[in-house]
Motif scaffolding. Structure first.
Motif, PDB file in Angstrom:
ATOM      1  N   PHE A   1       0.833  -1.202   0.000  1.00  0.00           N
ATOM      2  CA  PHE A   1       0.000   0.000   0.000  1.00  0.00           C
ATOM      3  C   PHE A   1       0.867   1.251   0.000  1.00  0.00           C
ATOM      4  N   LYS A   2       0.492   2.202  -0.830  1.00  0.00           N
ATOM      5  CA  LYS A   2       1.187   3.489  -0.875  1.00  0.00           C
ATOM      6  C   LYS A   2       0.228   4.562  -0.369  1.00  0.00           C
ATOM      7  N   ASP A   3       0.729   5.430   0.490  1.00  0.00           N
ATOM      8  CA  ASP A   3      -0.097   6.486   1.066  1.00  0.00           C
ATOM      9  C   ASP A   3      -0.645   7.393  -0.037  1.00  0.00           C
ATOM     10  N   GLY A   4      -1.946   7.603  -0.033  1.00  0.00           N
ATOM     11  CA  GLY A   4      -2.572   8.481  -1.019  1.00  0.00           C
ATOM     12  C   GLY A   4      -3.042   7.780  -2.274  1.00  0.00           C
ATOM     13  N   GLU A   5      -3.067   6.437  -2.272  1.00  0.00           N
ATOM     14  CA  GLU A   5      -3.552   5.710  -3.451  1.00  0.00           C
ATOM     15  C   GLU A   5      -4.976   6.143  -3.779  1.00  0.00           C
ATOM     16  N   GLU A   6      -5.281   6.190  -5.077  1.00  0.00           N
ATOM     17  CA  GLU A   6      -6.638   6.534  -5.485  1.00  0.00           C
ATOM     18  C   GLU A   6      -7.440   5.254  -5.687  1.00  0.00           C
ATOM     19  N   TRP A   7      -8.464   5.077  -4.876  1.00  0.00           N
ATOM     20  CA  TRP A   7      -9.340   3.925  -4.966  1.00  0.00           C
ATOM     21  C   TRP A   7     -10.636   4.343  -5.645  1.00  0.00           C
ATOM     22  N   LYS A   8     -11.245   3.419  -6.344  1.00  0.00           N
ATOM     23  CA  LYS A   8     -12.511   3.676  -7.049  1.00  0.00           C
ATOM     24  C   LYS A   8     -13.687   3.287  -6.158  1.00  0.00           C
ATOM     25  N   VAL A   9     -14.705   4.116  -6.152  1.00  0.00           N
ATOM     26  CA  VAL A   9     -15.899   3.852  -5.362  1.00  0.00           C
ATOM     27  C   VAL A   9     -17.113   3.967  -6.271  1.00  0.00           C
ATOM     28  N   GLU A  10     -18.018   2.994  -6.169  1.00  0.00           N
ATOM     29  CA  GLU A  10     -19.280   3.062  -6.900  1.00  0.00           C
ATOM     30  C   GLU A  10     -20.390   3.272  -5.889  1.00  0.00           C
ATOM     31  N   TRP A  11     -21.328   4.154  -6.231  1.00  0.00           N
ATOM     32  CA  TRP A  11     -22.457   4.399  -5.349  1.00  0.00           C
ATOM     33  C   TRP A  11     -23.734   4.535  -6.138  1.00  0.00           C
ATOM     34  N   CYS A  12     -24.845   4.433  -5.440  1.00  0.00           N
ATOM     35  CA  CYS A  12     -26.162   4.618  -6.055  1.00  0.00           C
ATOM     36  C   CYS A  12     -26.982   5.495  -5.118  1.00  0.00           C
ATOM     37  N   LYS A  13     -28.161   5.888  -5.567  1.00  0.00           N
ATOM     38  CA  LYS A  13     -29.011   6.729  -4.727  1.00  0.00           C
ATOM     39  C   LYS A  13     -29.511   5.916  -3.544  1.00  0.00           C
ATOM     40  N   LEU A  14     -29.743   6.613  -2.437  1.00  0.00           N
ATOM     41  CA  LEU A  14     -30.289   5.958  -1.256  1.00  0.00           C
ATOM     42  C   LEU A  14     -31.728   5.547  -1.495  1.00  0.00           C
ATOM     43  N   ASP A  15     -32.115   4.437  -0.903  1.00  0.00           N
ATOM     44  CA  ASP A  15     -33.507   4.020  -0.969  1.00  0.00           C
ATOM     45  C   ASP A  15     -34.338   4.972  -0.115  1.00  0.00           C
ATOM     46  N   LYS A  16     -35.520   5.304  -0.598  1.00  0.00           N
ATOM     47  CA  LYS A  16     -36.394   6.167   0.180  1.00  0.00           C
ATOM     48  C   LYS A  16     -37.004   5.365   1.320  1.00  0.00           C
ATOM     49  N   GLY A  17     -37.153   5.999   2.466  1.00  0.00           N
ATOM     50  CA  GLY A  17     -37.795   5.374   3.606  1.00  0.00           C
ATOM     51  C   GLY A  17     -39.305   5.381   3.443  1.00  0.00           C
ATOM     52  N   PHE A  18     -39.990   4.723   4.363  1.00  0.00           N
ATOM     53  CA  PHE A  18     -41.444   4.621   4.301  1.00  0.00           C
ATOM     54  C   PHE A  18     -42.098   6.000   4.361  1.00  0.00           C
ATOM     55  N   VAL A  19     -41.632   6.857   5.252  1.00  0.00           N
ATOM     56  CA  VAL A  19     -42.235   8.189   5.407  1.00  0.00           C
ATOM     57  C   VAL A  19     -42.040   9.004   4.136  1.00  0.00           C
ATOM     58  N   ASP A  20     -40.860   8.942   3.544  1.00  0.00           N
ATOM     59  CA  ASP A  20     -40.615   9.681   2.300  1.00  0.00           C
ATOM     60  C   ASP A  20     -41.528   9.195   1.182  1.00  0.00           C
ATOM     61  N   ARG A  21     -41.689   7.885   1.076  1.00  0.00           N
ATOM     62  CA  ARG A  21     -42.574   7.347   0.036  1.00  0.00           C
ATOM     63  C   ARG A  21     -44.020   7.748   0.290  1.00  0.00           C
ATOM     64  N   PHE A  22     -44.463   7.727   1.544  1.00  0.00           N
ATOM     65  CA  PHE A  22     -45.831   8.099   1.880  1.00  0.00           C
ATOM     66  C   PHE A  22     -46.085   9.570   1.575  1.00  0.00           C
ATOM     67  N   ILE A  23     -45.162  10.431   1.968  1.00  0.00           N
ATOM     68  CA  ILE A  23     -45.335  11.871   1.725  1.00  0.00           C
ATOM     69  C   ILE A  23     -45.309  12.166   0.239  1.00  0.00           C
ATOM     70  N   SER A  24     -44.399  11.539  -0.504  1.00  0.00           N
ATOM     71  CA  SER A  24     -44.359  11.794  -1.945  1.00  0.00           C
ATOM     72  C   SER A  24     -45.634  11.292  -2.623  1.00  0.00           C
ATOM     73  N   ARG A  25     -46.192  10.172  -2.149  1.00  0.00           N
ATOM     74  CA  ARG A  25     -47.451   9.653  -2.687  1.00  0.00           C
ATOM     75  C   ARG A  25     -48.592  10.615  -2.360  1.00  0.00           C
ATOM     76  N   PHE A  26     -48.601  11.146  -1.137  1.00  0.00           N
ATOM     77  CA  PHE A  26     -49.642  12.082  -0.709  1.00  0.00           C
ATOM     78  C   PHE A  26     -49.584  13.360  -1.540  1.00  0.00           C
ATOM     79  N   ILE A  27     -48.380  13.878  -1.755  1.00  0.00           N
ATOM     80  CA  ILE A  27     -48.220  15.095  -2.554  1.00  0.00           C
ATOM     81  C   ILE A  27     -48.618  14.828  -3.994  1.00  0.00           C
TER      82      ILE A  27
END
Length: 155
Positions: free
Chosen positions: A120-146
């Motif tokens: 390992f070398k200090d400062g190595e660049e590692w690759k990260v993959e991410w996706c959007k967070l899943d919406k919680g129940f309250v977020d889904r309910f409010i978006s459905r209500f709106i």
């Protein structure tokens, strides 16, 4: 009125100490990100217990430094990246080292062997993959209500 000689020795000490009793100007109090530990010239490695990687931030023009300890697990590293690089707005789904090794996102250590830590070398660049967070129940309910209340309006 008090009379007496004023000398340079009577100047007040610096007012702020860090948590370990050192003054801010001390060389021993240098910030770890701005200073490097002395490295061994024969091996080229330093004896820090923490190593640092760089990963792409959610802001395209920035990269962030993440401390990686020898006992770090895939889950703890993903949590650090989730907090620092994505500002808790994305879910980390994959981490790949500079050598192309995929880090499992579970309780297994990031460094599988001592050879991994030595390479390992200090400062190595590692690759990260991410996706959007899943919406919680309250977020889904409010978006459905709106969504429902917005469509029932008549113009």
């Amino acid at each position: 009125m008090i009379s007496g000689d004023i000398t340079d020795d009577s100047s007040p000490p610096p007012t702020s100490l860090d948590g370990e009793g050192r003054y801010p100007g001390d060389a021993a109090n240098a910030h770890p990100r701005t200073s490097r530990a002395p490295s061994d010239p024969t091996t080229g490695s330093n004896n820090n217990t923490k190593r640092r990687i760089t990963v792409q931030s959610i802001n395209v023009e920035h990269k962030v430094w993440i401390n990686v300890s020898p006992t770090e697990t895939g889950l703890s590293l993903a949590k650090k990246i989730h907090n620092i690089a994505t500002f808790q707005t994305r879910k980390i789904i994959a981490i790949t080292t500079a050598a192309g090794r995929i880090i499992p996102l579970d309780h297994r250590p990031v460094f599988g062997s001592w050879m991994d830590m030595d390479n390992f070398k200090d400062g190595e660049e590692w690759k990260v993959e991410w996706c959007k967070l899943d919406k919680g129940f309250v977020d889904r309910f409010i978006s459905r209500f709106i969504q429902v209340s917005g469509s029932s309006r008549q113009k």
